[in-house]
Enzyme design. Structure first.
Site, PDB file in Angstrom:
ATOM      1  N   VAL A  21       0.840  -1.205   0.000  1.00 49.19           N
ATOM      2  CA  VAL A  21       0.000   0.000   0.000  1.00 49.19           C
ATOM      3  C   VAL A  21       0.874   1.254   0.000  1.00 49.19           C
ATOM      4  CG1 VAL A  21      -1.588   1.371   1.406  1.00 49.19           C
ATOM      5  CG2 VAL A  21      -2.024  -1.063   1.053  1.00 49.19           C
ATOM      6  N   LYS A  47       6.711 -15.855   1.917  1.00 46.25           N
ATOM      7  CA  LYS A  47       7.303 -17.118   1.484  1.00 46.25           C
ATOM      8  C   LYS A  47       6.408 -18.284   1.910  1.00 46.25           C
ATOM      9  CE  LYS A  47      12.125 -18.533   1.020  1.00 46.25           C
ATOM     10  NZ  LYS A  47      12.315 -17.737  -0.208  1.00 46.25           N
ATOM     11  N   LYS A  55      14.430 -24.122   2.300  1.00 42.59           N
ATOM     12  CA  LYS A  55      15.560 -23.231   2.516  1.00 42.59           C
ATOM     13  C   LYS A  55      16.211 -23.478   3.871  1.00 42.59           C
ATOM     14  CE  LYS A  55      16.874 -18.411   1.762  1.00 42.59           C
ATOM     15  NZ  LYS A  55      16.397 -17.043   1.408  1.00 42.59           N
ATOM     16  N   GLU A 139      12.475  -8.154   2.710  1.00 45.24           N
ATOM     17  CA  GLU A 139      13.414  -7.916   1.615  1.00 45.24           C
ATOM     18  C   GLU A 139      12.681  -7.224   0.483  1.00 45.24           C
ATOM     19  OE1 GLU A 139      16.772 -10.630  -0.163  1.00 45.24           O
ATOM     20  OE2 GLU A 139      14.926 -10.992  -1.293  1.00 45.24           O
ATOM     21  N   ASN A 148      13.001  -8.427 -14.601  1.00 47.74           N
ATOM     22  CA  ASN A 148      11.993  -9.271 -13.954  1.00 47.74           C
ATOM     23  C   ASN A 148      11.550 -10.416 -14.861  1.00 47.74           C
ATOM     24  OD1 ASN A 148      10.188  -9.651 -11.585  1.00 47.74           O
ATOM     25  ND2 ASN A 148       8.602  -9.360 -13.131  1.00 47.74           N
ATOM     26  N   ALA A 151      14.306 -13.000 -14.699  1.00 46.06           N
ATOM     27  CA  ALA A 151      14.319 -13.686 -13.403  1.00 46.06           C
ATOM     28  C   ALA A 151      13.145 -14.655 -13.279  1.00 46.06           C
ATOM     29  CB  ALA A 151      14.276 -12.669 -12.271  1.00 46.06           C
ATOM     30  N   ILE A 153      11.548 -16.254 -15.765  1.00 41.97           N
ATOM     31  CA  ILE A 153      11.775 -17.411 -16.627  1.00 41.97           C
ATOM     32  C   ILE A 153      12.884 -18.286 -16.061  1.00 41.97           C
ATOM     33  CG2 ILE A 153      12.556 -18.137 -18.927  1.00 41.97           C
ATOM     34  CD1 ILE A 153      11.123 -15.634 -20.015  1.00 41.97           C
TER      35      ILE A 153
END
Length: 219
Positions: A21, A47, A55, A139, A148, A151, A153
């Site tokens: 927002v 995530k 991870k 992040e 973008n 990244a 693909i």
């Protein structure tokens, strides 16, 4: 051991919603003032549980230190039209009073070996909850729309091959990444030329107007 992931991730969902927002409002503010906005559009996500658990294992992260060591549980992505806009957005984030910049990684100037380019900023965001303020790490990734596409693909290919794609595929991805960077550079050059042309035209028009006014006064 985290038993209720939905409860654990709820503050991160709130932080992502608020940050989206705020950055979208910043974009709208530029537009309402008739100024050229450095922000094209904003997305965000928390995530997934599966991605977090994967991870945890891959990075050998202790679950007890999950909130400190996994800085991208809350993720914001800001897309720009031009490369220079990335650094404008970075400066805007640095100047904000509602978050604290903890870390910056410039993969635009210094791309990853894969060819990946983006600017990453880790911020500490104060979240207001019913039990008081809670500081959440988030992040923020800032990149051009061309970066973008690459990244997105690359991520899909990496997922398909489970991170073990052939060497020739890796070479092709790096080649496309370099072409993408060159396209961004050309767009930036074109944008600069247009901006300079418009600036010169405005100055010329202003001088003509002043000349007319002086002529009228002399009469």
């Amino acid at each position: 051991m985290i038993e209720n992931w939905e409860k654990f991730l709820r503050p991160y969902e709130q932080a992502v919603a608020e940050l989206k927002v705020k950055f979208r409002a910043l974009r709208d503010d530029y537009i309402q003032k008739g100024a050229e906005t450095p922000i094209e559009f904003v997305t965000g996500r928390v995530k997934s549980v599966g991605a977090i658990q994967e991870k945890l294992v891959r990075r050998h992260v202790d679950e007890e230190r999950l909130e400190q060591d996994m800085q991208d549980l809350a993720g914001i992505r800001i897309m720009t039209q031009f490369t220079n806009d990335i650094y404008t957005v970075v400066d805007l984030i640095r100047a904000r009073n509602d978050m604290v910049v903890l870390e910056e990684r410039d993969y635009v100037t210094n791309s990853k070996p894969s060819g990946y380019r983006s600017y990453h900023i880790v911020v500490e965001y104060p979240l207001e909850t019913v039990t008081g303020e809670r500081k959440i790490l988030a992040e923020i990734q800032i990149r051009t729309m061309q970066m973008n596409v690459w990244a997105t693909i690359e991520h899909a290919i990496n997922y398909k091959y489970e991170g073990e794609y052939p060497d020739d595929m890796e070479d092709k991805l790096r080649e496309v990444a370099e072409l993408t960077f060159q396209v961004d550079a050309l767009f930036q050059e074109m944008h600069q030329e247009i901006s300079e042309s418009q600036h010169a035209l405005r100055n010329h028009t202003k001088r003509d107007t002043l000349g007319d006014e002086n002529f009228n006064l002399s009469e």
